[in-house]
Design a protein around this motif. Structure first.
Motif, mmCIF file in Angstrom:
data_model
loop_
_atom_site.group_PDB
_atom_site.id
_atom_site.type_symbol
_atom_site.label_atom_id
_atom_site.label_comp_id
_atom_site.label_asym_id
_atom_site.label_seq_id
_atom_site.Cartn_x
_atom_site.Cartn_y
_atom_site.Cartn_z
ATOM 1 N N ASP A 183 0.729 -1.207 0.079
ATOM 2 C CA ASP A 183 -0.023 0.007 -0.050
ATOM 3 C C ASP A 183 0.950 1.304 -0.063
ATOM 4 O O ASP A 183 1.820 1.292 0.815
ATOM 5 C CB ASP A 183 -1.065 -0.227 1.324
ATOM 6 N N VAL A 224 2.972 -3.772 3.513
ATOM 7 C CA VAL A 224 2.396 -3.647 4.771
ATOM 8 C C VAL A 224 2.300 -5.020 5.279
ATOM 9 O O VAL A 224 2.351 -5.159 6.537
ATOM 10 C CB VAL A 224 0.704 -3.181 4.670
ATOM 11 N N GLU A 225 2.280 -6.065 4.929
ATOM 12 C CA GLU A 225 2.066 -7.388 5.049
ATOM 13 C C GLU A 225 2.601 -8.162 4.266
ATOM 14 O O GLU A 225 2.365 -8.375 3.116
ATOM 15 C CB GLU A 225 0.420 -7.717 5.691
ATOM 16 N N VAL A 263 -2.499 -14.533 5.054
ATOM 17 C CA VAL A 263 -2.453 -13.107 4.668
ATOM 18 C C VAL A 263 -4.085 -12.793 4.068
ATOM 19 O O VAL A 263 -4.694 -11.915 4.496
ATOM 20 C CB VAL A 263 -1.434 -12.606 3.509
ATOM 21 N N PRO A 273 -5.842 -11.689 7.895
ATOM 22 C CA PRO A 273 -4.802 -11.000 7.985
ATOM 23 C C PRO A 273 -4.308 -10.141 9.220
ATOM 24 O O PRO A 273 -5.404 -9.948 10.118
ATOM 25 C CB PRO A 273 -5.235 -9.899 6.978
ATOM 26 N N ARG A 274 -3.235 -9.737 9.372
ATOM 27 C CA ARG A 274 -2.763 -9.214 10.850
ATOM 28 C C ARG A 274 -2.980 -7.731 10.937
ATOM 29 O O ARG A 274 -3.425 -7.070 11.664
ATOM 30 C CB ARG A 274 -1.475 -9.348 11.017
ATOM 31 N N GLU A 275 -2.877 -7.196 9.683
ATOM 32 C CA GLU A 275 -2.743 -5.367 9.663
ATOM 33 C C GLU A 275 -4.061 -5.117 9.440
ATOM 34 O O GLU A 275 -5.071 -5.615 8.467
ATOM 35 C CB GLU A 275 -1.641 -5.236 8.736
ATOM 36 N N GLU A 276 -4.550 -4.164 9.887
ATOM 37 C CA GLU A 276 -5.831 -3.388 9.602
ATOM 38 C C GLU A 276 -6.005 -3.016 7.950
ATOM 39 O O GLU A 276 -6.992 -3.174 7.553
ATOM 40 C CB GLU A 276 -6.188 -2.134 10.496
ATOM 41 N N ARG A 277 -5.017 -2.436 7.575
ATOM 42 C CA ARG A 277 -5.146 -1.940 6.274
ATOM 43 C C ARG A 277 -5.266 -3.089 5.402
ATOM 44 O O ARG A 277 -6.033 -3.063 4.285
ATOM 45 C CB ARG A 277 -3.581 -1.225 5.784
ATOM 46 N N THR A 278 -4.856 -4.451 5.430
ATOM 47 C CA THR A 278 -4.842 -5.244 4.824
ATOM 48 C C THR A 278 -6.321 -5.715 4.856
ATOM 49 O O THR A 278 -6.924 -6.207 3.604
ATOM 50 C CB THR A 278 -3.992 -6.665 5.041
ATOM 51 N N ARG A 279 -7.038 -5.830 6.172
ATOM 52 C CA ARG A 279 -8.362 -6.152 6.171
ATOM 53 C C ARG A 279 -9.187 -5.325 5.259
ATOM 54 O O ARG A 279 -10.183 -5.707 4.745
ATOM 55 C CB ARG A 279 -8.625 -6.262 7.891
#
Ligand SMILES: Nc1ncnc2c1ncn2[C@@H]1O[C@H](COP(=O)(O)OP(=O)(O)OP(=O)(O)O)[C@@H](O)[C@H]1O
Ligand SMILES: [Mg+2]
Lengths: 214, 261
Positions: B229, B234-235, B242, B246-252
């Motif tokens: 991103d 990001v991840e 993934v 997903p661990r990251e909020e942006r990925t979600r």
């Protein structure tokens, strides 16, 4: 009465001059146009600006005026001896047509998608290999039709050299008017049509040869 | 053992920082999917790997050998870059086949030009050409185009053209084959045939980096996924993780937006 054959012979001498001018212009202007094209696409802004301005001037002013300037200019402005008439005419035509051709080359080169060069690059090709094996034929295919149009215009433009008394074919035809004969003038048109007809056929054949790909 | 090591790649175009601190590794035989929204720098990353763009900083190493180091400007002649490119293959979004060559000729061309550099090419010309031809036929068969060897690109559908492009990239036997959204220029009914070919390459353990918007495909085929991103990674992790958790909020957020479409 001047016979048909003597008119033909007389027009034929004019045709030789016209033909020489046509072919020699192509021989010199086609490569010179490519050099000018590279100049107009140069990454060095001053050179690019200079070349583009020169091309603009040549393309924007009448060819007839250019012939007069090249013929009389050196003598009147610089005190140099005049060039032979035919040479002056040829020099003007080569410069003029090289400028037109350079724009056609440029349009052709710029119309080839960047992806073609990049596909060659990622396949490990050298610059020259990409040019000769990938882009050249595509370029030729794109420039044949506009080049053909310019060549047909060139055939007709050769008539302009009469302003400095180069005895091309119309000049020869016109000389019969003094004898009260109109038809030799129409006869010259036959020569032009024949040459342009041949040229059209040749270009059509060439385009067809290249039509196997898009 | 990592065949590809990308370390701290940065790339800017004018004032725009397009890639920031991109580092990842890829093991031999594994495939990596790169996902992310439009403008996140995915194409630019692939172009850097194929030396179509020059990173401003960072290093790229293949098989333990550094091919690119932004800090070392001396070692970057055109010839060296050309050699380095041979470690990578790239399949473009828009195919970029050579229109004046048949499918077979497209696949054979680069290989033939390389073969000409060999000192014994002249004496063994017949034999070499035949071997290259055979390889090209095999590759086109592998992508299901054994019947279209002599077709010109304009006579082929988009899906067929893309499969020729894949065969063409495989012909040089790159260490790492990159795909930039290989199906996004295709009509929906043609994407399947191309994805199938890529899937079969993954099954043969071809090392690949695939930029794609096909999330299901990424999850099924890729071993690893990178989510990008705004020019950063990001991840990254195993594909199931993934996409699945997903661990990251942006990925979600990205995946949620994707599922809604
Ligand atoms: N040659 C260039 N000059 C200037 N800016 C560029 C250039 N190439 C890419 N960019 C910019 O870099 C950013 C990333 O572009 P890139 O094409 O890598 O994104 P992407 O992730 O591949 O997007 P997409 O999913 O739309 O293909 C964009 O903002 C783009 O405008
Ligand atoms: Mg992209």
């Amino acid at each position: 009465m001047v016979s048909f054959w003597s008119v033909t012979a007389s027009l034929a001498t004019g045709l030789i001059t016209t033909g020489k001018l046509f072919f020699l212009t192509l021989v010199f202007a086609l490569p010179l146009g490519l050099i000018i094209c590279f100049g107009s696409m140069s990454r060095f802004p001053p050179l690019r600006g200079l070349v583009k301005t020169a091309v603009w001037i040549v393309r924007g002013s009448p060819l007839m005026l250019q012939i007069l300037i090249v013929y009389y200019g050196p003598g009147l402005l610089l005190g140099l001896p005049l060039l032979p008439r035919f040479t002056a005419a040829l020099v003007t035509f080569v410069i003029n047509y090289a400028c037109y051709f350079s724009e056609i080359y440029r349009g052709g080169i710029q119309s080839i998608p960047r992806g073609q060069y990049e596909a060659g690059q990622v396949l490990g090709m050298r610059r020259s290999q990409i040019f000769f094996r990938v882009t050249l034929l595509q370029l030729v295919k794109r420039i044949v039709p506009p080049m053909g149009n310019e060549m047909i215009t060139l055939v007709k433009d050769t008539a302009l050299v009469r302003v400095i008394s180069v005895y091309e074919i119309i000049w020869m035809g016109e000389s019969f008017i003094r004898k009260g004969m109109m038809w030799p003038l129409f006869y010259t048109a036959v020569f032009y049509l024949a040459v342009n007809g041949l040229l059209t056929l040749l270009l059509g054949w060439f385009e067809k040869k290249l039509s196997y790909f898009k | 053992m990592a065949i590809l090591e990308v370390s701290r790649i940065e790339k800017r175009f004018g004032d725009v920082q397009v890639l920031r601190d991109i580092s990842f590794t890829l093991d031999k035989g594994q495939s990596l999917a790169v996902i992310g929204s439009s403008g996140s720098g995915k194409t630019t990353l692939l172009r850097c790997l194929n030396f179509l763009e020059r990173p401003d900083s960072g290093t790229i190493a293949v098989g333990g050998r550094t091919l690119f180091d932004a800090a070392d400007p001396a070692a970057r002649s055109e010839e060296q870059i050309r050699r380095s490119r041979l470690h990578f293959g790239l399949v473009f979004q828009s195919f970029n086949l050579f229109p004046q060559y048949t499918a077979l000729e497209n696949v054979m061309l680069a290989r033939t030009l390389l073969a000409k550099e060999a000192p014994d090419y002249k004496s063994r010309r017949r034999e070499i050409t035949e071997a290259i031809r055979q390889q090209a036929v095999d590759l086109l068969t592998q992508v299901g185009l054994q019947n279209r060897l002599d077709s010109y690109p304009h006579q082929l559908s988009g899906g067929q053209q893309q499969r020729v492009a894949i065969a063409r990239a495989l012909a040089l036997e790159p260490d790492i084959l990159c795909f930039d959204e290989p199906t996004s220029a295709l009509d929906p009914e043609l994407t399947g045939e191309v994805l199938k070919v890529i899937r079969s390459l993954a099954e043969r353990n071809t090392t690949m980096i695939i930029v794609t918007h096909e999330m299901g495909f990424a999850r099924d085929v890729a071993d690893q996924i990178i989510f990008m991103d705004e020019g950063v990674i990001v991840e990254q992790g195993p594909s199931e993780q993934v996409i699945g958790s997903p661990r990251e909020e942006r990925t979600r957020q990205f995946l949620r937006r994707f599922n809604q479409e």
